[in-house]
Write an enzyme that holds these catalytic residues in place. Structure first.
Site, short mmCIF file in Angstrom:
data_model
loop_
_atom_site.label_atom_id
_atom_site.label_comp_id
_atom_site.label_asym_id
_atom_site.label_seq_id
_atom_site.Cartn_x
_atom_site.Cartn_y
_atom_site.Cartn_z
CE1 TYR A 122 -4.14 1.86 0.93
CE2 TYR A 122 -2.60 3.22 2.15
CZ TYR A 122 -3.85 3.02 1.60
OH TYR A 122 -4.81 3.99 1.71
N GLY A 129 16.08 -3.35 36.56
CA GLY A 129 17.18 -3.53 35.61
C GLY A 129 16.90 -4.62 34.58
CD GLU A 173 -4.17 2.68 8.56
OE1 GLU A 173 -5.31 3.18 8.50
OE2 GLU A 173 -3.50 2.35 7.57
#
Ligand SMILES: Cc1cc2nc3c(=O)[nH]c(=O)nc-3n(C[C@H](O)[C@H](O)[C@H](O)COP(=O)(O)OP(=O)(O)OC[C@H]3O[C@@H](n4cnc5c(N)ncnc54)[C@H](O)[C@@H]3O)c2cc1C
Ligand SMILES: Cc1cc2nc3c(=O)[nH]c(=O)nc-3n(C[C@H](O)[C@H](O)[C@H](O)COP(=O)(O)OP(=O)(O)OC[C@H]3O[C@@H](n4cnc5c(N)ncnc54)[C@H](O)[C@@H]3O)c2cc1C
Ligand SMILES: [Ca+2]
Lengths: 664, 664
Positions: free
Chosen positions: A135, A401, A424
């Site tokens: 796309y 940590g 989006e």
């Protein structure tokens, strides 16, 4: 031999039926069974193993991704998986790949914007993956402002072709996933120019690479845009760049459902209503909200389990130290995120319903609910992804940590998740759209036009502008109608305050621009109301299973009261609640934490995640954290040799004071 | 040819003298000159080039780090750099390395905890780097709770030696930087056991590796703990694991300044006051606050410059689009962070003074200010690092999609920065310490004991509990004394409210645990007051340079009013300000943004960062973003070939529907 389970004691403490909760989480017994089965298939397959992913070089990671995508497709075919099952399988493989865009954007774009004929031509090939598509909308210079894209598609009536061209550097396509190295085709968005006129941005199917040898076709320059956030993470994706040098494509590769160009080059809008495209948007954003609950629940699962294993301080008479999950500060940071995971899950479920509803109305040519549905999905996409990104990092910090190690799974989860705040629709740009819709709704309040759906509460403006909250004791905050009214009053009053400030500007656009930070806050208040309301509505359903509903009620209250505390300034300064009531909300919240505590491990077990999917030593189901951390450390390539590469050249001469004479 | 400068127009707009601001930022003309000169030395040296760092494999990255560390040391010697200059050089090399721990923890530990004799023996070797040391405190099972460490150092009177031993898996040292692959020595913290009695945790100098061949000495297992957050980032550091199997060290390698073990094995506290160790802590935390302002200013510099280049929407009549820095939402997210960078810079500067003050007092045996100084540095470390970590990610989001690229510099900056929230004291654990101190201070208010230093305001409790804010118009918020009073009232009232709630518990420890989330918020309020006050105090100094002071006044107001808005719930619900005054603060804040806007680029130029140091295409001084992004993409190894590795095995068979028959 009994299986090791450091969490056994925690699991015994649970006050509800975890198996039933799994079904609630999945959405239905069917959904649970599918996801459970498919998750196991993936977890047990050595090809899908992913625990060394953050150590791979970009090239190896990418090759590994291609292998997994091919293997996934092979398994889908071999096991004759349904579409639902195939989607679940890709979800559990949990490695961003070109297939996400092929199935998630390329196919839907053709479905949504292609004519029936075009669908008939292209979809069968796409379904069989004989072509792979992406796309291609965003360019180097334009993302949010789609109307500003610069790529051109100029119709040439002589050849009956469009000429796709990249006229500037900033018109280079930039970001499309799957474009860089894999896609053979793309839906390319470009300015349609015919007869010398610019008709704005339209979609075109363009073949990019030869199906014979995968080489880019003439006139096409394509490549990967380079490393992104983190190790592993989204670097498995070939987000790409793409330039066109006068590339010709047949006229019928313009996606022509909404408008057409004739053989003569005449531009013609079709009679299909343009609003149809909103359907796809609602669909895509609904999946993003559901992904938010997945990502958030993963992070919460890891942090919750580890917080029950980790002990620090508070040993009495040489006994074991306190599990850090028992510290109220830890609970105050963690449990609202656990509650948010459930809240987002249910609002995601509701959005699925909304999508069906919108689709049915569209088919009946009823567009009345579209603007509201559109604003609502935009807003929910924005607030759930922002909250999830922040929450993943908070979960990492909750692990001290060890949360900073890749093997905790949290760094990669963060890095792979955060772009959801940007793609989006940038989250701030989306909230501005919501705000625009809210201002319009407020301005029409007097007109007799009834606000619908998620804005229905605005119809009760008269009451909500003057009502006062009834809470007198902390427990009063457990009443759902008290909560909803407080959220409604806050949201409405913020919107109305914005509208009043706006009305003082002679130029409304200038006012909107000036007040935009306030408008964004009003939009957030509105969207949080939706999430809270949908959670409460969910609890009005029949929910079977011992203690299940009770747990969800607690979580719903945690979610709502956490928001009250977090946004206390809004609530108090709009007069929706008093400072005293704010303090009571916080008191009630703390006491709810004690009710969550014994159920915390079971509440994350209910997500039913495999150790493969979590990919976190801290989040292991069996809680065997320390031995496995120690074991994993030795797998780092740096430990291949005791004396590191570079010692002779760079450390020894330094220790021996021979740096100046050494040739570095 | 004129140099390209896309920011030229922005730079012309500045209303103040940037060169003078550079000196303010650096702290003095001397500091400016040193850092400017050293930054250029580093930037122009090809060995220190770092723009491909995120693409390197762990091994290559580590080797590159060894090379840079050796080269830095070589240059320090060749150029005869002073200690100040050498520190600056390591700062600008900007790649975490074992040298950070050698200079930053190993040497200070010996200085602070070693006897004069021990210092004489070990420091000269350390100064010449004939030995390389690290700081081995944290274990797999214990970080925050140092008193819970499990490693033992048992005195053997027969041999006059300590036997260092790791009795359990969780006693393995885990996290020390520089330990995994480089350090030859370590200061190891272990439980001192002599004559059958456990005297708690003490420090010991232990040699880990042979100075001949770098192999671990007998009884020692040492290695790297594996990949951490991100690519590049902190993975250049060999955070290590370490196990001892009855390793013998001479008695005189116990650091004996504060307590000793005699030849006979008798434990003897020395006559040096234990409080002396606090001096080192104040020092280390002061450097962390100053690092926070550096990291934050880098992120802000990148986001500000890019926001002036990036244009999106708002083109009128085909003209250029709006620079995104002109959007009020962008300003509302960005400018408070810019103001925070300056705020943290000045509070860091003040902490340097505090350290000198504490040191002088310690030498004069005056311990009266220590608890306050200790609480204050703990709190400032916590709030500045938390704010900075969040701000870096916000800056990344402010850059839209392109902020997600490694070449933006922001992902690596985030990944390398976030552990500052955890090391040198977990930020929540630190705030709980501050809260404890505040509760003690409040409880003594009636006793006539005057609170000192940063808690002096609590001495005015009577006034602050009942005063009301005088703001009537938005501009009233520009008055520093109004701001300080509002912050003081809020902080004090939150502390007092906590103290009152605490007093209702029969068991104060139980109360403290139950109310800890509120206590943490009170501690934050107190610490924010300190930052705001120190910024205001800074402005009471003489600050030369056209318009410089004016800009700082604006930033100071932005910082304070941003906090008022962010924590409106605190301010309003304590009655420190009214809702109306809160709205006026916000209004004033928005109008300050317009004053920052024309100076924004110049205000980040004043940090005087080289492009090398920023390592961000989006943050380039010349603003040439797009061409350079495009250029950089092609350097990714994935672009070595047009057809990717793995195509023939995993893509082609898929496209050809030959997956089932293919051997994957
Ligand atoms: C991992 C990833 C995958 C992607 N995949 C694809 C893909 O497959 N296909 C595709 O086409 N694209 C893809 N994109 C691109 C993505 O859609 C864009 O990045 C996104 O739309 C944001 O646009 P932008 O980058 O232009 O941000 P910008 O709009 O440049 O945002 C920069 C800043 O400006 C602000 N801003 C912008 N406009 C306004 C306004 N009007 N008012 C106030 N503030 C404003 C924003 O809030 C932000 O802070 C992807 C991006 C990423 C990061
Ligand atoms: C990059 C990096 C470098 C490091 N370098 C070194 C080094 O050179 N040398 C060295 O010795 N160590 C080093 N460390 C270790 C570091 O000092 C510890 O990670 C740190 O002290 C935090 O301790 P922890 O990991 O045990 O966290 P934990 O204490 O386990 O924290 C886990 C969670 O419990 C909460 N918690 C803990 N105690 C309480 C309490 N009493 N009340 C409420 N909540 C609590 C915390 O807030 C946190 O949310 C490093 C760590 C990192 C990440
Ligand atoms: Ca007053």
């Amino acid at each position: 031999m009994e299986a090791l389970d450091y969490h056994a004691e925690e699991r015994r403490k649970a006050e509800f039926d975890v198996e039933e909760m799994k079904i609630v989480w999945a959405g239905s017994r069917h959904a649970y069974e599918v996801s459970d089965r498919v998750a196991r298939i993936v977890a047990s397959d050595p090809v899908f193993q992913k625990d060394n992913r953050t150590m791979l070089s970009r090239k190896d990671l990418f090759k590994d991704t291609l292998k997994k995508a091919a293997h996934a497709w092979k398994r889908i075919i071999e096991l004759r998986l349904s579409e639902e099952e195939a989607t679940e399988l890709r979800f559990f493989v949990d490695q961003p790949a070109y297939t996400d865009l092929h199935w998630g954007m390329f196919v839907p774009a053709i479905k949504g914007q292609g004519t029936e004929e075009q669908q008939k031509k292209w979809l069968p090939m796409a379904y069989k993956m004989q072509i792979i598509g992406c796309y291609a909308q965003t360019e180097l210079g334009h993302g949010s402002n789609v109307q500003g894209l610069e790529t051109t598609a100029t119709f040439d009536p002589q050849t009956d072709e469009f000429i796709i061209h990249s006229p500037t550097l900033t018109s280079s396509k930039w970001w499309p996933g799957g474009l860089g190295k894999v896609s053979t085709h793309a839906v390319v968005y470009a300015r349609l120019i015919t007869d010398g006129q610019d008709y704005g941005v339209h979609g075109f199917i363009v073949q990019l690479r030869s199906l014979d040898d995968h080489l880019p076709l003439p006139g096409i320059t394509v490549g990967d845009i380079g490393m992104k956030f983190g190790s592993g993470a989204y670097n498995s994706m070939d987000n790409g760049l793409l330039r066109f040098d006068h590339v010709q494509i047949p006229r019928d590769q313009m996606l022509m459902r909404l408008s057409q160009v004739t053989r003569e080059g005449k531009y013609m809008p079709s009679d299909v209503p343009r609003q149809l495209v909103y359907g796809t948007m609602v669909y895509v954003r609904q999946t993003i909200v559901s992904d938010a609950s997945s990502a958030l629940s993963k992070a919460v699962c890891i942090a919750t389990r580890y917080s029950a294993i980790r002990r620090q301080f508070g040993s009495q008479n040489g006994g074991p130290e306190t599990q850090v999950i028992n510290y109220k500060t830890q609970q105050n940071r963690l449990f609202p995120l656990l509650a948010s995971a459930y809240a987002f899950r249910f609002v995601g479920e509701w959005l699925k319903w909304l999508y069906t509803d919108v689709t049915e109305r569209l088919q009946a040519n009823d567009f009345s609910t579209l603007p509201e549905a559109h604003a609502c999905t935009a807003g929910l996409k924005s607030i759930t992804t922002t909250a999830t990104a922040d929450a993943i990092e908070e979960c990492r910090k909750l692990c001290g940590g060890h949360g900073y190690l890749s093997s905790s799974g949290l760094p990669e989860l963060f890095a792979v998740y955060v772009p959801a705040c940007t793609y989006e629709g940038d989250n701030v740009v989306l909230l501005l759209q919501v705000a625009r819709f809210l201002m319009k709704t407020v301005s029409q309040l007097g007109s007799g036009k009834k606000p619908v759906g998620t804005t229905a509460y605005m119809g009760r403006a008269e009451h909500l502008m003057q009502c006062s909250c009834d809470v007198q004791r902390a427990e009063d905050w457990l009443n759902p109608s008290v909560i909803v009214e407080a959220f409604e009053a806050r949201a409405l009053r913020m919107s109305v305050a914005c509208a009043q400030s706006l009305s003082k500007f002679s130029n409304p656009e200038e006012g909107f621009a000036e007040l935009s930070p306030n408008l964004v806050e009003a939009a957030v208040a509105h969207c949080q109301l939706i999430v809270v309301s949908k959670f409460i509505e969910k609890l009005q359903q029949d929910i079977p299973g011992k203690g299940v509903k009770r747990q969800l009620e607690i979580l719903c209250n945690v979610y709502a009261l956490y928001l009250v505390h977090k946004h206390l300034g809004d609530f108090v300064s709009t007069g929706s609640i008093t400072p005293k009531q704010g303090a009571l909300a916080n008191e009630q919240l703390r006491s709810l934490y004690s009710q969550v505590r014994p159920n915390a491990i079971a509440l994350v077990d209910a997500f039913n995640y495999t150790d493969h999917f979590l990919s976190s030593i801290l989040g292991r189901y069996d809680g065997n954290v320390y031995a496995k951390l120690y074991e994993a450390a030795w797998k780092d390539p740096l430990n291949d040799s005791v004396v590191p590469d570079g010692y002779h050249d760079y450390v020894k001469p330094l220790l021996r004071q021979q740096l100046i004479t050494a040739r570095l």
